[in-house]
Design an enzyme around this catalytic site. Structure first.
Site, PDB file in Angstrom:
ATOM      1  N   LEU A 299      -1.194  -0.907  -7.097  1.00 46.43           N
ATOM      2  CA  LEU A 299      -1.907  -1.836  -6.588  1.00 46.43           C
ATOM      3  C   LEU A 299      -2.758  -1.388  -5.488  1.00 46.43           C
ATOM      4  CD1 LEU A 299      -0.248  -5.492  -6.975  1.00 46.43           C
ATOM      5  CD2 LEU A 299      -2.060  -4.328  -8.469  1.00 46.43           C
ATOM      6  N   ASP A 300      -4.021  -1.762  -5.116  1.00 43.19           N
ATOM      7  CA  ASP A 300      -4.425  -1.394  -3.999  1.00 43.19           C
ATOM      8  C   ASP A 300      -3.887  -1.973  -2.831  1.00 43.19           C
ATOM      9  OD1 ASP A 300      -6.641  -0.066  -5.458  1.00 43.19           O
ATOM     10  OD2 ASP A 300      -7.936  -1.882  -5.325  1.00 43.19           O
ATOM     11  N   LYS A 301      -3.913  -1.111  -1.677  1.00 40.45           N
ATOM     12  CA  LYS A 301      -3.296  -1.688  -0.606  1.00 40.45           C
ATOM     13  C   LYS A 301      -3.433  -3.246  -0.091  1.00 40.45           C
ATOM     14  CE  LYS A 301      -4.405  -0.386   3.686  1.00 40.45           C
ATOM     15  NZ  LYS A 301      -4.727  -1.525   4.593  1.00 40.45           N
TER      16      LYS A 301
END
Length: 296
Positions: free
Chosen positions: A134-136
């Protein structure tokens, strides 16, 4: 030592290699087994991958020891475990935490924390296999595999699009319908290394969504990814002029949230070692809940 046993129930002879590849063993893993101290045994005797199995043979696979991720520092910050067995680990990632180490986040990412968890539990295999990312600034569930074979079987499920990943998101704007699909190719934007966009020469990308709630200005959506392109949900909804709130990259003028309103709340995958589906759910985090109460 990670060991698996299968009883061959076919009606005629079959090569060990064919049998193992049907159970998720890749050619790469077969090479590692051959050259890095793994073992293939049939009825207790060592055999090669081209050995012919007979009905009712017992096939035993011993995976080679996996090297520790020595370049990955351990972080002993807590993790929220959603599901765990001897093959898989599903962790609920909070927003603002990177999934994997990079030059900006080297010592405290989800991978660092999982390694610290493995060390605290004295697990024999400390190699960290990240299956999904997942993106940050996106919150929600991330799958880890605990050994090479578990990673291989889920990699195949990812390629076959049989892992179900569902998200909740809040977007600016409303829809004249309750259910829709976005089928638009995505590629890298010409003027940015990070940003993606819809473009004719991009990779095929498909996103399905349902409107759960809405008012005149905002919509709460349930979203399913049918492909896994970088920033796919963010790009597709932005292309519909319904960008995610708080998304600094695709909706920079919106400040309703200090990160993109995106949460992976549902995962389903098949565990071939137990012949069962694994279903995991994660509640919506407080920051997104607050926006729903205030805006929708």
């Amino acid at each position: 030592m990670t060991k698996f046993n299968w009883r061959y129930s076919g009606n005629g002879p079959q090569r060990v290699r064919t049998f193992l590849m049907a159970h998720g063993v890749t050619r790469t893993l077969l090479k590692k087994i051959k050259f890095h101290d793994g073992r293939i045994m049939v009825n207790g005797k060592d055999q090669l991958a081209n050995y012919m199995l007979s009905p009712d043979d017992l096939l035993t696979l011993v995976l080679p020891p996996e090297p520790n991720n020595d370049h990955v520092e351990a972080s002993f910050a807590p993790i929220q475990i959603v599901y765990e067995d001897e093959h898989f680990l599903v962790v609920n990632k909070p927003p603002f935490l990177a999934t994997v180490p990079n030059h900006n986040h080297a010592d405290d990412t989800l991978v660092n924390r999982v390694k610290g968890y493995y060390l605290s539990r004295h697990y024999q295999n400390l190699k960290i296999h990240v299956v999904t990312r997942l993106d940050k600034d996106t919150s929600g569930m991330v799958i880890f595999a605990k050994h090479h074979l578990a990673h291989s079987v889920l990699d195949k499920q990812l390629k076959d699009h049989s892992i179900v990943k569902m998200y909740l998101t809040i977007v600016k704007g409303t829809f004249p319908f309750q259910h829709g699909e976005i089928d638009l190719p995505i590629g890298r934007a010409d003027d940015s290394f990070v940003k993606r966009c819809v473009r004719d020469d991009g990779k095929p990308s498909r996103t399905e969504f349902w409107v759960l709630n809405a008012n005149n200005d905002y919509s709460l959506l349930k979203v399913r990814l049918h492909t896994g392109r970088t920033h796919q949900i963010r790009v597709h909804l932005s292309a519909l002029k319904r960008p995610l709130i708080g998304d600094w990259l695709y909706n920079p003028t919106n400040h309703d949230l200090n990160r993109q309103a995106l949460h992976c709340y549902y995962l389903k995958f098949y565990n071939p070692f137990t012949n069962q589906e694994v279903i995991c759910k994660s509640p919506l985090p407080d920051d997104m809940q607050a926006v729903i109460w205030q805006k929708i």
